[in-house]
Design an enzyme around this catalytic site. Structure first.
Site, PDB file in Angstrom:
ATOM      1  N   HIS A   5       0.823  -1.207   0.000  1.00 16.52           N
ATOM      2  CA  HIS A   5       0.000   0.000   0.000  1.00 16.52           C
ATOM      3  C   HIS A   5       0.855   1.254   0.000  1.00 16.52           C
ATOM      4  O   HIS A   5       0.944   1.951   1.007  1.00 16.52           O
ATOM      5  CB  HIS A   5      -0.948  -0.011   1.204  1.00 16.52           C
ATOM      6  CG  HIS A   5      -2.091  -0.973   1.035  1.00 16.52           C
ATOM      7  ND1 HIS A   5      -2.719  -1.567   2.097  1.00 16.52           N
ATOM      8  CD2 HIS A   5      -2.723  -1.429  -0.074  1.00 16.52           C
ATOM      9  CE1 HIS A   5      -3.695  -2.353   1.650  1.00 16.52           C
ATOM     10  NE2 HIS A   5      -3.697  -2.290   0.336  1.00 16.52           N
ATOM     11  N   HIS A  64      -0.484  -8.727   0.996  1.00 16.67           N
ATOM     12  CA  HIS A  64      -1.559  -8.824   1.995  1.00 16.67           C
ATOM     13  C   HIS A  64      -2.255 -10.183   2.029  1.00 16.67           C
ATOM     14  O   HIS A  64      -3.055 -10.445   2.904  1.00 16.67           O
ATOM     15  CB  HIS A  64      -2.607  -7.748   1.724  1.00 16.67           C
ATOM     16  CG  HIS A  64      -1.994  -6.402   1.531  1.00 16.67           C
ATOM     17  ND1 HIS A  64      -1.739  -5.865   0.281  1.00 16.67           N
ATOM     18  CD2 HIS A  64      -1.515  -5.523   2.408  1.00 16.67           C
ATOM     19  CE1 HIS A  64      -1.145  -4.705   0.417  1.00 16.67           C
ATOM     20  NE2 HIS A  64      -0.995  -4.461   1.700  1.00 16.67           N
ATOM     21  N   HIS A  75     -10.447  -4.376   4.730  1.00 17.15           N
ATOM     22  CA  HIS A  75      -9.009  -4.417   4.429  1.00 17.15           C
ATOM     23  C   HIS A  75      -8.688  -5.727   3.712  1.00 17.15           C
ATOM     24  O   HIS A  75      -9.200  -6.784   4.074  1.00 17.15           O
ATOM     25  CB  HIS A  75      -8.180  -4.287   5.713  1.00 17.15           C
ATOM     26  CG  HIS A  75      -6.715  -4.090   5.438  1.00 17.15           C
ATOM     27  ND1 HIS A  75      -5.878  -5.149   5.191  1.00 17.15           N
ATOM     28  CD2 HIS A  75      -5.959  -2.979   5.344  1.00 17.15           C
ATOM     29  CE1 HIS A  75      -4.654  -4.680   4.960  1.00 17.15           C
ATOM     30  NE2 HIS A  75      -4.681  -3.361   5.051  1.00 17.15           N
ATOM     31  N   GLU A  88      -6.199  -7.716   3.694  1.00 17.29           N
ATOM     32  CA  GLU A  88      -5.669  -8.841   4.469  1.00 17.29           C
ATOM     33  C   GLU A  88      -6.793  -9.575   5.190  1.00 17.29           C
ATOM     34  O   GLU A  88      -6.817 -10.815   5.247  1.00 17.29           O
ATOM     35  CB  GLU A  88      -4.632  -8.337   5.485  1.00 17.29           C
ATOM     36  CG  GLU A  88      -3.995  -9.482   6.248  1.00 17.29           C
ATOM     37  CD  GLU A  88      -3.102  -9.014   7.382  1.00 17.29           C
ATOM     38  OE1 GLU A  88      -2.343  -8.037   7.194  1.00 17.29           O
ATOM     39  OE2 GLU A  88      -3.173  -9.618   8.470  1.00 17.29           O
ATOM     40  N   ASN A 119      -0.880   0.142   8.593  1.00 18.20           N
ATOM     41  CA  ASN A 119       0.119   0.361   9.652  1.00 18.20           C
ATOM     42  C   ASN A 119       0.582   1.814   9.703  1.00 18.20           C
ATOM     43  O   ASN A 119       0.920   2.318  10.768  1.00 18.20           O
ATOM     44  CB  ASN A 119       1.275  -0.636   9.501  1.00 18.20           C
ATOM     45  CG  ASN A 119       2.270  -0.208   8.459  1.00 18.20           C
ATOM     46  OD1 ASN A 119       3.216   0.507   8.742  1.00 18.20           O
ATOM     47  ND2 ASN A 119       2.058  -0.630   7.219  1.00 18.20           N
ATOM     48  N   SER A 154       5.496   0.125   4.328  1.00 16.35           N
ATOM     49  CA  SER A 154       5.521   0.009   2.865  1.00 16.35           C
ATOM     50  C   SER A 154       6.216   1.198   2.204  1.00 16.35           C
ATOM     51  O   SER A 154       6.090   1.394   0.998  1.00 16.35           O
ATOM     52  CB  SER A 154       4.082  -0.125   2.351  1.00 16.35           C
ATOM     53  OG  SER A 154       3.234   0.799   2.992  1.00 16.35           O
TER      54      SER A 154
END
Ligand code: SF4
Length: 330
Positions: free
Chosen positions: A50, A83, A133, A135, A233, A276
């Site tokens: 991301h 992810h 999301h 993930e 994150n 990222s």
């Protein structure tokens, strides 16, 4: 500034660790290697990581980002992002005769395996994470009938299970550690026999970046987090900075998004970046700050990181030939 006014001392606190984690590093190198080995186009399902800059850079090198496997022409090579994906996505790719490279971070795969194992034991799995999301969608897909999403402490009242003596919680890898513990506390009150995952699901990189930003938070009038808005994150780092006492905190993709007005009355600026984010973007922010008198940079070190992951094994095969064979139906 009048002649009697002493200049405000200006300094930067630079968090360590920050930026690339082992899973992101591996995924980005995997796309580069795939392009080198197999030539363009290599399709990538979803943003490989991301980060806007990373995606734009890889697009220039010949990667084509798509939302769904259905957009990838038959017989092509497709890579799955860091992810992770649900098993149905692997099936779709097989049906479209695609050769796949799986760049799912091994620490996400670990959570997938936990989900499969607990579902086999017929546990209800409470997956703490952010609705929508990628993930979470991927992990939920491993055991859709057993997994219930819990999106933060306020979601706990709605949670229902079949048997309160067979419940386990798992989590997304990139959550706020403190908020997750709060959610777990609320879940334990409701389900005293709740089982915890065998090891931390929130990954080392997420934890270390949060610890570093916590250490600098109280001393910083302003914290600048470099990262994209869809990076879980990175967004958490802004919240953690504010929670730790930072005067103000903002997320920026690039230095030119920093607003001069944020610096008003500020003498200490904390700087960090999400997992990222390539370091070149942090350099840009440090340069921007140094041109405004913030030249003095102090490192705030919270942990040493030495973890690395080997590249996806599919990169050692001839995927163009495999894809051609799939299409020919051999
Ligand atoms: S943030 Fe953690 S789980 Fe996500 S890619 Fe990086 S190491 Fe893997």
């Amino acid at each position: 500034m009048g002649p009697m006014t002493a200049p405000t001392p200006r300094r930067v606190l630079l968090a360590a660790p920050r930026g690339y984690c082992a899973g992101v590093d591996r995924a980005v190198i995997a796309v580069e290697k795939a392009l080198e080995q197999y030539g363009s186009p290599v399709y990538v399902r979803h943003e490989i990581v991301h980060n806007k800059y990373v995606v734009q850079t890889l697009e220039k090198k010949g990667a084509i980002f798509v939302e769904e496997t259905a957009e990838v022409p038959e017989g092509s090579i497709v890579m799955f992002s860091a992810h992770g994906v649900a098993p149905t996505v692997h099936q779709e790719a097989a049906e479209r005769k695609l050769a796949t490279i799986d760049a799912t971070c091994p620490l996400v795969t670990k959570v997938h395996k936990e989900a499969v194992r607990f579902a086999q034991q017929d546990f209800d799995i409470l997956l703490i994470g952010h609705e929508g999301h990628e993930e979470v969608i991927g992990t939920s897909g491993e055991a859709p009938d057993h997994i219930t999403l819990v999106d933060g402490p306020e979601d706990v009242t709605n949670v229902e299970v079949r048997d309160p003596s067979r419940v386990v919680w798992l989590s997304q890898t990139t959550l706020s550690v403190d908020e997750t513990m709060e959610t777990v506390g609320a879940l334990k009150e409701k389900f005293p026999l709740l089982v915890s995952p065998p090891s931390d699901d929130i990954c080392y990189a997420t934890q270390n970046r949060q610890t570093a930003v916590k250490q600098m938070g109280a001393d910083a009038d302003l914290v600048i987090v470099v990262g994209s808005k869809n990076s879980s994150n990175s967004v958490r780092l802004v919240e953690v900075a504010l929670g730790a006492g930072a005067g103000d905190a903002h997320l920026v993709d690039f230095a030119d998004e920093i607003d001069e007005a944020w610096l008003e009355g500020v003498s200490t600026v904390g700087v960090t970046s999400g997992a990222s984010v390539p370091e070149v973007l942090v350099d840009g922010v440090l340069e921007w700050l140094s041109r405004r008198g913030f030249e003095d940079v102090e490192i705030v070190k919270a942990a040493e990181e030495s973890i690395t992951f080997s590249l996806p094994k599919e990169l050692r095969r001839d995927l163009r030939a495999e894809a051609a064979e799939l299409v020919e139906g051999k």
